[in-house]
Motif scaffolding. Structure first.
Motif, short mmCIF file in Angstrom:
data_model
loop_
_atom_site.label_atom_id
_atom_site.label_comp_id
_atom_site.label_asym_id
_atom_site.label_seq_id
_atom_site.Cartn_x
_atom_site.Cartn_y
_atom_site.Cartn_z
N GLU A 89 -22.35 -69.61 -11.17
CA GLU A 89 -21.38 -69.59 -12.28
C GLU A 89 -21.70 -70.67 -13.30
OE1 GLU A 89 -17.35 -68.13 -10.00
OE2 GLU A 89 -17.49 -70.19 -10.70
N ILE A 90 -22.00 -71.87 -12.78
CA ILE A 90 -22.28 -72.99 -13.69
C ILE A 90 -23.49 -72.67 -14.54
CG2 ILE A 90 -22.97 -75.41 -13.81
CD1 ILE A 90 -21.22 -75.94 -11.43
N ILE A 91 -24.55 -72.14 -13.91
CA ILE A 91 -25.75 -71.80 -14.68
C ILE A 91 -25.43 -70.71 -15.69
CG2 ILE A 91 -28.07 -70.83 -14.53
CD1 ILE A 91 -28.41 -72.17 -11.88
N ARG A 92 -24.66 -69.71 -15.26
CA ARG A 92 -24.39 -68.59 -16.15
C ARG A 92 -23.59 -69.05 -17.38
NH1 ARG A 92 -20.86 -64.13 -13.64
NH2 ARG A 92 -19.34 -65.63 -14.41
N GLU A 93 -22.74 -70.03 -17.18
CA GLU A 93 -21.95 -70.50 -18.32
C GLU A 93 -22.72 -71.46 -19.22
OE1 GLU A 93 -18.24 -72.06 -16.98
OE2 GLU A 93 -17.72 -70.10 -16.12
N SER A 94 -23.55 -72.32 -18.60
CA SER A 94 -24.18 -73.36 -19.41
C SER A 94 -25.51 -72.93 -20.01
CB SER A 94 -24.37 -74.63 -18.57
OG SER A 94 -25.23 -74.35 -17.50
N ALA A 95 -26.23 -72.04 -19.32
CA ALA A 95 -27.57 -71.69 -19.79
C ALA A 95 -27.57 -71.03 -21.17
CB ALA A 95 -28.28 -70.81 -18.77
N PRO A 96 -26.67 -70.09 -21.48
CA PRO A 96 -26.70 -69.49 -22.82
C PRO A 96 -26.53 -70.52 -23.93
CG PRO A 96 -25.29 -68.22 -21.38
CD PRO A 96 -25.64 -69.46 -20.64
N VAL A 97 -25.71 -71.52 -23.70
CA VAL A 97 -25.51 -72.56 -24.72
C VAL A 97 -26.83 -73.28 -24.99
CG1 VAL A 97 -24.28 -74.68 -25.24
CG2 VAL A 97 -23.11 -72.86 -24.03
N SER A 98 -27.49 -73.69 -23.89
CA SER A 98 -28.79 -74.36 -24.06
C SER A 98 -29.80 -73.43 -24.69
CB SER A 98 -29.33 -74.83 -22.71
OG SER A 98 -28.55 -75.86 -22.21
N ALA A 99 -29.73 -72.15 -24.33
CA ALA A 99 -30.71 -71.19 -24.86
C ALA A 99 -30.54 -71.04 -26.36
CB ALA A 99 -30.55 -69.85 -24.17
N ILE A 100 -29.30 -70.93 -26.84
CA ILE A 100 -29.07 -70.80 -28.28
C ILE A 100 -29.60 -72.02 -29.01
CG2 ILE A 100 -27.27 -70.76 -30.06
CD1 ILE A 100 -25.61 -69.06 -28.13
N LEU A 101 -29.24 -73.21 -28.48
CA LEU A 101 -29.70 -74.44 -29.11
C LEU A 101 -31.22 -74.51 -29.12
CD1 LEU A 101 -29.06 -77.18 -30.30
CD2 LEU A 101 -28.83 -78.08 -28.00
N GLY A 102 -31.84 -74.16 -27.97
CA GLY A 102 -33.29 -74.22 -27.86
C GLY A 102 -33.97 -73.27 -28.83
#
Lengths: 306, 328
Positions: A89-102
């Motif tokens: 859950e934590i990865i699923r919620e946080s990864a898209p945010v990092s992906a957009i920024l990246g």
């Protein structure tokens, strides 16, 4: 080509196993655990029960096998710190945010770096080349954690143009993207410049000039096409860095991405979250490298993989 | 044997001539010279400032006051003073002189960079030499390991390594030397950074060794009955050391950057020690919408920038000098 691809994909699995096993052993070897830094020390009985609850009392190999079987079903177990959330859950919620920024920073780096590199190469040996080369070096040496606070001080606190932190709106995106992408823009510019200069030594470029093509066309059509190859190779590691390595930027701007999660997890020795995120990062990194190698073959017809 | 000694002299002369020509190439490179001068000034200040603070109390009352005001850990009531004649870089949240703290921080950053890069040099040279010299299956296995490590996310490995091994190493060290506990973060940081930065070095050295080991003088040494270790230590390593040192100068800035990055996150140098990264982090903590303490960020930031730029210019300059020399 297909054979090469299969071969690389076969290497994928053992590589992932090595990485997970290494990180798994590392976090386990360390003394201290996720439960003992809490404010009130736990009684031995409670700690024993907690450990039993999360299978931490089993032998290491058994724990690792348990992790592997779970990971196959995308279940990395519960986070030992934020116990109401699972690692997935934590990865699923946080990864898209990092992906957009990246991805934004990736676009910024290419959009700024390629033109600067091209410009300096086209003006080689003149004063524009020297000044821009100096700018490139300074860009390459300006890490995000210097640039970000200065941008915040000037643009958000003095001029009140952009919000200083948080995540959500489009104006929240600007400062983190610049702070994250600038160092990579510098690297791209330098790489592209060097590669442009090297390619223009070739004889076919001399031919293109000799047959009377205008210089801009020579550079764009003939030189740049070949000179872009090293940039493409670098794009893989760069994208991986940007997707995984935005810890500091996420920290400064309070962006709830996976970089921030990872740092907290490592500091709290939240075993499951650390191993889960390392696995996740490793998958991204290895697939990007593979993708770049394939792209390389498509762009440069001289390369044939066996 | 008679013929041996004049040859040795010749070899020595060649060596010094080569050195002079690469030095000349380096000196002709203006940005590299600028970098070297900046670096020399920075290192000069880093070395002389603590000495000045140490010997100042010997010069009477004023000297003592000077040493106390500018001691990097001396707290005072002058909090958040803007840069002035007295405090060149201003003061921080505890009223400590920022210039002094930046000088000590620069020293730590340079120290971590140099020693970390030295560790990466030792591992890289050893790994590359053994792989290249042994050849065959050993070479394949060793270079495959390098490939695997290349696809590991470096900074993540360092974070896991530093956070996990710190307590482990700390306990072991404290058992031997009780006072060493504060140094553990410093040591694990250096070792961790060195341990992830040797991969490129190993590849470069291996390629060098591969081309070296087929040269006639290695065959000659073999015919004369030299053992493998003698060939490696007397003939191979001295010949690859030049390239190794050039890549070492390129590794230093990247390790300085890594270190300040980790210190910024609170994973590197711990207070009361400070590096440039942790000083910037302290400045960022003081960001608030009411009052702007810009010097807390700009001063250590500018010094870090100057350090990184000069290190990079020197590294690039020495690499260019070496490559130009080999081409001509």
């Amino acid at each position: 080509m297909i054979r090469y691809l299969v071969k690389r994909l076969c290497l994928f699995v053992p590589l992932l196993l090595v990485i997970t096993l290494l990180s798994f052993c590392l976090v386990k070897i360390a003394p201290g655990g996720p439960f003992d830094s809490e404010r009130a020390p736990l009684t031995p009985e409670v700690e024993r029960q907690l450990k039993a609850r999360y299978y931490l009392d089993e032998p290491l190999l058994k724990q690792y096998m348990r992790f592997l079987f779970g990971a196959l079903q995308l279940d990395f177990g519960p986070s030992l710190r934020y116990r109401s959330h699972s690692v997935y859950e934590i990865i699923r919620e946080s990864a898209p945010v990092s992906a957009i920024l990246g991805l934004l920073a990736f676009g910024f780096a290419l959009g700024l770096g390629l033109p600067i590199g091209f410009y300096t190469a086209a003006r080689r040996g003149r004063w524009q080349d020297y000044t821009s080369s100096l700018i490139i070096i300074v860009m390459m040496c300006t890490p995000g954690f210097i640039l970000a606070p200065i941008l915040v001080l000037v643009l958000s606190l003095k001029l009140k143009l952009l919000p200083p932190a948080l995540w959500g709106n489009i104006e929240h995106v600007v400062l983190p993207t610049i702070a994250l992408g600038l160092i990579y823009a510098g690297r791209i510019a330098r790489l592209f410049r060097g590669s442009l200069l090297e390619v223009s030594q070739n004889e076919f470029i001399l031919l293109a000039r000799a047959k009377g093509l205008p210089e801009s066309k020579v550079l764009l059509r003939h030189v740049a096409r070949l000179a872009i190859l090293p940039v493409v190779t670098y794009c893989g590691p760069m994208l991986a860095d940007l997707l995984t390595g935005s810890f500091v930027i996420e920290n400064i701007f309070q962006i709830p991405g996976s970089g921030m999660m990872f740092v907290h997890a490592a500091l709290n020795s939240d075993y499951t979250l650390v191993v889960g995120l390392v696995t996740f990062y490793a998958i991204i990194l290895i697939s990007l490298n593979l993708f770049v190698d394939v792209c390389y073959a498509v762009i440069d017809p001289r390369i044939r993989y066996e | 044997m008679n013929k041996g000694s004049p040859k040795l002299v010749n070899a020595d002369q060649c060596g010094s001539m080569e050195k002079r020509s690469s030095l000349g190439l380096f000196l002709a490179n203006k940005p590299a010279c600028l970098g070297a001068i900046t670096l020399a000034i920075l290192i000069g200040i880093v070395i002389t400032w603590p000495i000045a603070l140490k010997i100042a109390p010997l010069f009477g009352q004023e000297g003592q006051a000077f040493a106390i005001t500018y001691h990097p850990l001396a707290l005072s009531d002058d909090q958040f003073q803007a840069p002035s004649v007295k405090h060149w870089f201003g003061t921080d949240v505890h009223g400590r002189d920022l210039f002094s703290r930046v000088v000590y921080g620069t020293g730590i950053s340079i120290l971590v960079g140099i020693t970390g890069a030295l560790i990466s040099l030792i591992i890289g040279v050893a790994w590359g030499t053994v792989a290249g010299y042994a050849g065959g299956r050993i070479d394949t296995i060793m270079m495959r390991i390098v490939d695997v490590l290349y696809s590991m996310p470096g900074i993540i490995v360092v974070i896991v390594l530093v956070t996990t091994s710190e307590r482990f190493v700390g306990d072991k060290l404290a058992a031997i030397i009780p006072t060493a506990k504060t140094m553990t973060r410093f040591l694990t940081l250096i070792i961790g950074l060195g341990a992830v930065s040797w991969l490129t070095m190993a590849r470069i050295i291996r390629a060098q060794v591969l081309s070296l080991k087929n040269l006639p003088f290695i065959d000659a040494a073999k015919v004369l009955g030299a053992s493998h270790s003698r060939i490696i230590f007397r003939h191979i390593i001295p010949n690859v050391l030049g390239i190794a040192i050039v890549y070492w100068t390129l590794t230093v800035p990247s390790i300085v950057l890594y270190e300040s990055f980790l210190s910024y996150l609170g994973l590197g140098i711990q207070p009361p020690m400070a590096s440039l990264g942790s000083l910037i982090a302290e400045g960022v903590e003081q960001i608030n919408p009411v009052k702007v303490y810009w010097w807390l960020i700009v001063c250590p930031g500018a010094v870090l920038l100057a350090l990184l730029v000069s290190l990079n210019l020197v590294g690039d300059g020495s690499r260019d000098a070496l490559e130009t020399k080999r081409l001509t």
